[in-house]
Every structure is written in structure tokens, then in C-alpha cells.
Design a protein around this motif. Structure first.
Motif, PDB file in Angstrom:
ATOM      1  N   LYS A   1     -29.264 -39.040 -54.152  1.00 49.04           N
ATOM      2  CA  LYS A   1     -29.471 -40.390 -53.612  1.00 49.04           C
ATOM      3  C   LYS A   1     -30.816 -40.460 -52.871  1.00 49.04           C
ATOM      4  N   ARG A   2     -31.096 -39.442 -52.062  1.00 49.98           N
ATOM      5  CA  ARG A   2     -32.329 -39.460 -51.266  1.00 49.98           C
ATOM      6  C   ARG A   2     -33.559 -39.493 -52.174  1.00 49.98           C
ATOM      7  N   TRP A   3     -33.559 -38.681 -53.240  1.00 55.02           N
ATOM      8  CA  TRP A   3     -34.707 -38.661 -54.151  1.00 55.02           C
ATOM      9  C   TRP A   3     -34.834 -39.990 -54.887  1.00 55.02           C
ATOM     10  N   ARG A   4     -33.670 -40.532 -55.301  1.00 52.21           N
ATOM     11  CA  ARG A   4     -33.695 -41.815 -56.027  1.00 52.21           C
ATOM     12  C   ARG A   4     -34.253 -42.906 -55.124  1.00 52.21           C
ATOM     13  N   GLU A   5     -33.769 -42.951 -53.900  1.00 50.18           N
ATOM     14  CA  GLU A   5     -34.209 -43.997 -52.961  1.00 50.18           C
ATOM     15  C   GLU A   5     -35.682 -43.854 -52.584  1.00 50.18           C
ATOM     16  N   ALA A   6     -36.191 -42.627 -52.706  1.00 50.18           N
ATOM     17  CA  ALA A   6     -37.621 -42.415 -52.406  1.00 50.18           C
ATOM     18  C   ALA A   6     -38.492 -42.766 -53.618  1.00 50.18           C
ATOM     19  N   GLY A   7     -37.855 -43.234 -54.707  1.00 48.27           N
ATOM     20  CA  GLY A   7     -38.621 -43.737 -55.859  1.00 48.27           C
ATOM     21  C   GLY A   7     -38.877 -42.714 -56.956  1.00 48.27           C
ATOM     22  N   TYR A   8     -38.213 -41.576 -56.895  1.00 48.49           N
ATOM     23  CA  TYR A   8     -38.440 -40.547 -57.925  1.00 48.49           C
ATOM     24  C   TYR A   8     -37.462 -40.719 -59.084  1.00 48.49           C
ATOM     25  N   GLN A   9     -37.913 -40.289 -60.276  1.00 49.68           N
ATOM     26  CA  GLN A   9     -37.008 -40.286 -61.426  1.00 49.68           C
ATOM     27  C   GLN A   9     -36.423 -38.886 -61.551  1.00 49.68           C
ATOM     28  N   ILE A  10     -35.104 -38.837 -61.645  1.00 50.44           N
ATOM     29  CA  ILE A  10     -34.425 -37.535 -61.628  1.00 50.44           C
ATOM     30  C   ILE A  10     -33.963 -37.153 -63.029  1.00 50.44           C
ATOM     31  N   THR A  11     -34.269 -35.923 -63.429  1.00 52.46           N
ATOM     32  CA  THR A  11     -33.611 -35.338 -64.596  1.00 52.46           C
ATOM     33  C   THR A  11     -32.650 -34.297 -64.036  1.00 52.46           C
ATOM     34  N   ASP A  12     -31.373 -34.500 -64.305  1.00 56.71           N
ATOM     35  CA  ASP A  12     -30.338 -33.667 -63.694  1.00 56.71           C
ATOM     36  C   ASP A  12     -29.818 -32.654 -64.712  1.00 56.71           C
ATOM     37  N   THR A  13     -30.147 -31.367 -64.507  1.00 56.07           N
ATOM     38  CA  THR A  13     -29.688 -30.352 -65.470  1.00 56.07           C
ATOM     39  C   THR A  13     -28.487 -29.564 -64.924  1.00 56.07           C
ATOM     40  N   THR A  14     -27.782 -30.159 -63.954  1.00 58.25           N
ATOM     41  CA  THR A  14     -26.604 -29.470 -63.392  1.00 58.25           C
ATOM     42  C   THR A  14     -25.659 -29.025 -64.518  1.00 58.25           C
ATOM     43  N   CYS A  15     -25.268 -27.754 -64.477  1.00 61.56           N
ATOM     44  CA  CYS A  15     -24.346 -27.228 -65.494  1.00 61.56           C
ATOM     45  C   CYS A  15     -23.012 -27.970 -65.406  1.00 61.56           C
ATOM     46  N   PRO A  16     -22.426 -28.322 -66.551  1.00 64.98           N
ATOM     47  CA  PRO A  16     -21.123 -28.998 -66.512  1.00 64.98           C
ATOM     48  C   PRO A  16     -20.068 -28.210 -65.745  1.00 64.98           C
ATOM     49  N   LEU A  17     -20.187 -26.875 -65.727  1.00 62.82           N
ATOM     50  CA  LEU A  17     -19.168 -26.069 -65.051  1.00 62.82           C
ATOM     51  C   LEU A  17     -19.371 -26.070 -63.534  1.00 62.82           C
ATOM     52  N   VAL A  18     -20.590 -26.340 -63.077  1.00 63.22           N
ATOM     53  CA  VAL A  18     -20.819 -26.534 -61.636  1.00 63.22           C
ATOM     54  C   VAL A  18     -20.237 -27.898 -61.241  1.00 63.22           C
TER      55      VAL A  18
END
Ligand code: SF4
Length: 306
Positions: A93-110
Motif C-alpha cells: 500500500k505504501r509503495w502504491r500510494e507513493a506512486g510506484y508501479q509494483i510487480t509482485d513476485t511473491t511465491c504462491p506458497l508464501v
């Protein structure tokens, strides 16, 4: 001696066995692939270490990646990447609100670990994480559940408050045998408490641990190959020692000392979930060719012929 599905390589000096399940897991592979696809189009900042592996880091840096901190609030590029270890929702949320575009590679098992702990908390259980304090995956879980206690040994249980219901999950890369022992001990120490445990150790970690048991039975010495800051590689080496097999955690073949190999007939190789195939190949090559070359080098031959 057992040799199940292990790969066997016979050299002039040793038998080398490679564990059936070892090396990079699908979660880290996917994260690297996604990152490389993004870097082919635009520069990006990786928030932490994508894999605990220096070779991967250099390769991605050469492709235009910079490294930033998940906890920070700014980055030199508009695109930021969350690693396979995951993050807390408040970080996203903090990165999004600061205007950054996020690519999220979080493992499905995490993600499964986050979901299971969220469910336990919503059912009124006090959150407990079996894991290593400070590890990025654990920090992500703590970020989502700020009151959660992190435990890794029975001595840590004193930090858990007196409550009626405990909901426990595990960091995905902890050895499952150790996790089960801790759960049993927790239940023994707090018989009045309802302890619900959801097993969130990922199956690639379990497969590597099971394969390690077979490897240890067949080897005189085990090398666990992976970055020095790779928790699961360190765990593989520790588990091998606990199983009674001499073991060394190495990152590259240059670390292998010839005296370690004296009197050794069979060397077992395993590798952590962030270790590249090429790192394992480099160790095999070293054991097959470099040591052999030294053995038959002109100076050695001269010594032998005298
Ligand atoms: S170790 Fe397990 S949880 Fe972590 S990235 Fe690999 S598969 Fe996913």
C-alpha cells in the motif's frame, strides 16, 4: 547404502551423488523470469534480494535492476519488484500510494502462509510464527500481524502471552521435523491452551529435506550449495550434520579444501531453493576435472615417477 532416484557421477577419485530434489524451486524461478521479462522493457528496483544468490544479483544488475529496501519510501525507478519472499500488505500500500508501479513476485506458497495466519487470527487465535526473526518472509508476516510472536526454539515460548487459543504457522523454509517438535513442545508446556497448527512449510523445502536424508545415508560428506545468506541452504547443511553426516555449506567450488576430501569416497550434493543449476554444475566440474587435473599435473607426475 541407498541410491533411490539420486543422480550418480563416478570420477577417478570419488562417487558424486546429487540429491533427487535439490536446487532452485519453482517460486524463485518464476520470480527471476518475471523480473527478467520486466527488465527487458524497463528498469526496475528490486525491494530486497530476489534470491539469496550473488550470481542472480549480478545478472539482474547487468540487465538494469537496482536494489532498494522494502521498508523504504523511495526508489530510483518508477517500477519496483516485491520478491518471492513476499511482503506485508501495508508495504504494498505504501509503495502504491507513493506512486510506484509494483510487480509482485511473491511465491504462491508464501501467500498461503499469510492467508492461513489471517484465517486463524479472524477465528480469535493469537498468531505465532515458527521462523527466523528478521528473515524477510517473517518480516512480511509480522507486518500483516504486528502482534505476532516469532519463535524458533522452546526458549522463545516465554514471549508468547497467556492466552486461550494459539494459531501457529511456519516460515515456508523451516525443516518440518523441527517445526513438529516445537509444536509438540508448545502443547506440552501449555496443556491448557488450544494450539492449532497449520503446516505452511512449502513442498519444495520438504522434498529437499527428504531427499537429503537419503543422500546422507549414502554419502561420506555432503556439500549444501547456496548463498551464505540463504536460510534454507544453511538448514540443509545443519540437518545433514544432525543426521550424522559431515556437511559443509559452500557457495562456490573455490571454497572446497582438499583436506576435506581426504579419505572420502562418496560426496553428496544438495542445493538450496535459490541456488542456480550452474552453481551445482560448477561444483561437479571442480570435483570431476579441477581436482583430477591437479592430481595428474606435470609436477605431480614428476613426483610420482621419482
Ligand atoms: S522456498 Fe518454497 S515458499 Fe519459498 S519461493 Fe521456493 S517454493 Fe516458494
Amino acid at each position: 547404502m541407498m541410491n533411490g532416484e539420486m543422480k550418480t557421477i563416478q570420477t577417478s577419485q570419488f562417487r558424486i551423488l546429487i540429491a533427487e530434489h535439490s536446487g532452485m524451486c519453482f517460486g524463485v524461478r518464476q520470480a527471476i523470469e518475471t523480473t527478467e521479462q520486466l527488465l527487458a522493457k524497463k528498469p526496475a528496483t528490486i525491494l530486497g534480494q530476489l534470491a539469496h544468490n550473488l550470481t542472480v544479483k549480478s545478472r539482474l544488475t547487468a540487465q538494469g535492476a537496482t536494489t532498494g529496501k522494502l521498508e523504504a519510501t523511495d526508489a530510483p525507478t518508477r517500477h519496483v519488484i516485491i520478491t518471492a519472499h513476499g511482503a506485508a500488505d501495508r508495504d504494498r500500500k505504501r509503495w502504491r500510494e507513493a506512486g510506484y508501479q509494483i510487480t509482485d513476485t511473491t511465491c504462491p506458497l508464501v501467500k498461503v502462509a499469510h492467508t492461513k495466519l489471517a484465517r486463524l487470527v479472524s477465528q480469535g487465535y493469537f498468531p505465532v510464527i515458527i521462523g527466523k526473526e528478521g528473515h524477510v518472509e517473517v518480516r512480511g508476516l509480522q507486518g500483516d500481524f504486528p502482534g505476532a510472536r516469532v519463535v524458533l526454539s522452546p526458549e522463545d515460548f516465554s514471549s508468547i502471552p497467556s492466552v486461550k487459543k494459539l494459531g501457529v504457522i511456519s516460515q515456508t523454509t523451516q525443516p518440518i521435523a523441527k517445526v513438529r517438535l516445537l509444536i509438540n513442545e508448545l502443547r506440552r508446556q501449555r496443556p491448557e491452551v488450544e494450539v492449532v497448527f497449520h503446516d505452511t512449510v512449502c513442498h519444495p523445502t520438504k522434498d529437499r529435506q527428504t531427499s537429503l536424508e537419503k543422500l546422507c545415508q549414502a554419502s561420506d560428506l555432503v556439500f549444501a550449495i547456496g548463498g551464505k545468506n540463504s536460510n534454507n541452504t544453511a538448514q540443509l547443511a545443519k540437518t545433514a550434520v544432525a543426521l550424522g553426516c559431515p556437511a559443509r555449506h559452500i557457495e562456490s567450488p573455490e571454497e572446497i579444501r582438499e583436506e576435506w576430501l581426504r579419505g572420502i569416497g562418496t560426496i553428496g550434493l544438495t542445493a538450496g531453493t535459490s541456488t542456480l543449476d550452474e552453481s551445482v554444475d560448477a561444483v561437479v566440474k571442480h570435483l570431476r576435472f579441477e581436482l583430477y587435473r591437479r592430481e595428474v599435473s606435470p609436477s605431480s607426475r614428476a613426483r610420482v615417477s621419482h
